[in-house]
Design a protein around this motif. Sequence first.
Motif, PDB file in Angstrom:
ATOM      1  N   LYS A 157       2.248   2.018  -3.334  1.00  9.81           N
ATOM      2  CA  LYS A 157       1.286   2.309  -4.447  1.00  9.81           C
ATOM      3  C   LYS A 157       0.946   3.948  -3.947  1.00  9.81           C
ATOM      4  O   LYS A 157       0.821   4.704  -4.927  1.00  9.81           O
ATOM      5  CB  LYS A 157      -0.117   1.750  -3.998  1.00  9.81           C
ATOM      6  N   SER A 158       0.840   4.405  -2.576  1.00 12.02           N
ATOM      7  CA  SER A 158       0.911   5.650  -2.459  1.00 12.02           C
ATOM      8  C   SER A 158       1.713   6.579  -2.984  1.00 12.02           C
ATOM      9  O   SER A 158       1.732   7.798  -3.458  1.00 12.02           O
ATOM     10  CB  SER A 158       0.311   5.785  -1.114  1.00 12.02           C
ATOM     11  N   ARG A 159       3.081   5.851  -2.801  1.00 10.34           N
ATOM     12  CA  ARG A 159       4.296   6.839  -3.411  1.00 10.34           C
ATOM     13  C   ARG A 159       4.310   6.904  -4.649  1.00 10.34           C
ATOM     14  O   ARG A 159       4.629   7.752  -5.377  1.00 10.34           O
ATOM     15  CB  ARG A 159       5.442   6.147  -2.937  1.00 10.34           C
ATOM     16  N   ALA A 160       3.521   6.060  -5.610  1.00 17.03           N
ATOM     17  CA  ALA A 160       3.581   6.057  -6.992  1.00 17.03           C
ATOM     18  C   ALA A 160       2.530   7.087  -7.464  1.00 17.03           C
ATOM     19  O   ALA A 160       2.812   7.571  -8.336  1.00 17.03           O
ATOM     20  CB  ALA A 160       3.148   4.672  -7.436  1.00 17.03           C
ATOM     21  N   ARG A 161       1.682   7.514  -6.427  1.00 15.02           N
ATOM     22  CA  ARG A 161       0.701   8.533  -6.862  1.00 15.02           C
ATOM     23  C   ARG A 161       1.174   9.800  -6.878  1.00 15.02           C
ATOM     24  O   ARG A 161       0.942  10.556  -7.539  1.00 15.02           O
ATOM     25  CB  ARG A 161      -0.517   8.314  -6.005  1.00 15.02           C
TER      26      ARG A 161
ATOM     27  N   GLU B  69       0.967  -1.197  -0.076  1.00 13.55           N
ATOM     28  CA  GLU B  69       0.153   0.040   0.011  1.00 13.55           C
ATOM     29  C   GLU B  69       0.915   1.275   0.115  1.00 13.55           C
ATOM     30  O   GLU B  69       0.499   2.182  -0.687  1.00 13.55           O
ATOM     31  CB  GLU B  69      -1.075   0.055   1.253  1.00 13.55           C
ATOM     32  N   LYS B  70       1.770   1.280   0.831  1.00 12.43           N
ATOM     33  CA  LYS B  70       2.983   2.402   0.800  1.00 12.43           C
ATOM     34  C   LYS B  70       3.496   2.499  -0.512  1.00 12.43           C
ATOM     35  O   LYS B  70       3.757   3.705  -0.916  1.00 12.43           O
ATOM     36  CB  LYS B  70       3.857   2.146   1.823  1.00 12.43           C
TER      37      LYS B  70
END
Length: 305
Positions: free
Chosen positions: A301-305, A298-299
Amino acid sequence: MDTPPLSGLDSDSEDSLVTDKELQNAFSRGLLKPGLNVVLEGPKKAANDVNGLKQCLAEFKRDLEWVERLDVTLSPVPEISGPQSTAQNKDQKAVDPEDDFQREMSFYRQAQAAVLAVLPRLHQLKVPTKRPTDYFAEMAKSDQQMQKIRQKLQAKQAAMEKSEKAKQLRALRKYGKKVQTEVLQKRQREKKHMMNAIKKYQKGISDKLDFLEGDQKPVARGSKEGPKGQQTKKGPNAKRRYKNQKFGFGGKKKGSKWNTRESYDDVSSFRAKKAHGKGLRKPGKKGSNKRPGKRTREKMKSRAR
């Protein structure tokens, strides 16, 4: 209405009653005896008409010579063999008519006596007694009767020939069925032999392609000679050699995996890393292809946004 009785029936019944009464009266008097009562006729008188007999004899009697009549009255020939021949010759009337053999022998001896007495007289009168070679005698049966007999014999012979032909045809049918079954069995054996040869060739047991040639006959199982007439070497066959090559050369099978004292003490071949997939691992070092956890993903994925 009263019907008058029939006169005919009444008269018959009255006659029968009268006759019955008469018979009863006669039986009571003793005139009748128990059993069938048949009217007996008087005995016939035998008439010995000598004059009539002589007249009849004179009518058909002919004064012919002996050559035309050839009649002889003789006693049988006396028996020569046997000690009792004299007694039998004296008493010629002792022939038992119920004994067939004795009766026929008496006829034979009487005919023999007649022949012995007549032949010299015929030779004196110059009468031939032997049949000539070109003698032609008329048959007792007519040509029509003989033709019927001939047709009957021919029909019987034709029926016998027909039955023999039928028997032969049945035998040929049985033989044909037997030959047919033998041919089918032979083809099945050849097919089975070819399929076995193909399987062996596919498995690599045999490298011969002789089964493709139809002219060559398969070698029998029990024959010990090869195609060139030489005796094959004794040893395992191709199937046994193939199994030995694949699974080993035999030996003791039962208890081969049991531990012994030597095998129990020998630990040189033991490897901890290979023992059931377990081994000594260094702490902190993980596998390179281990998947990250859920929070980490999840982390990321959030960094990739």
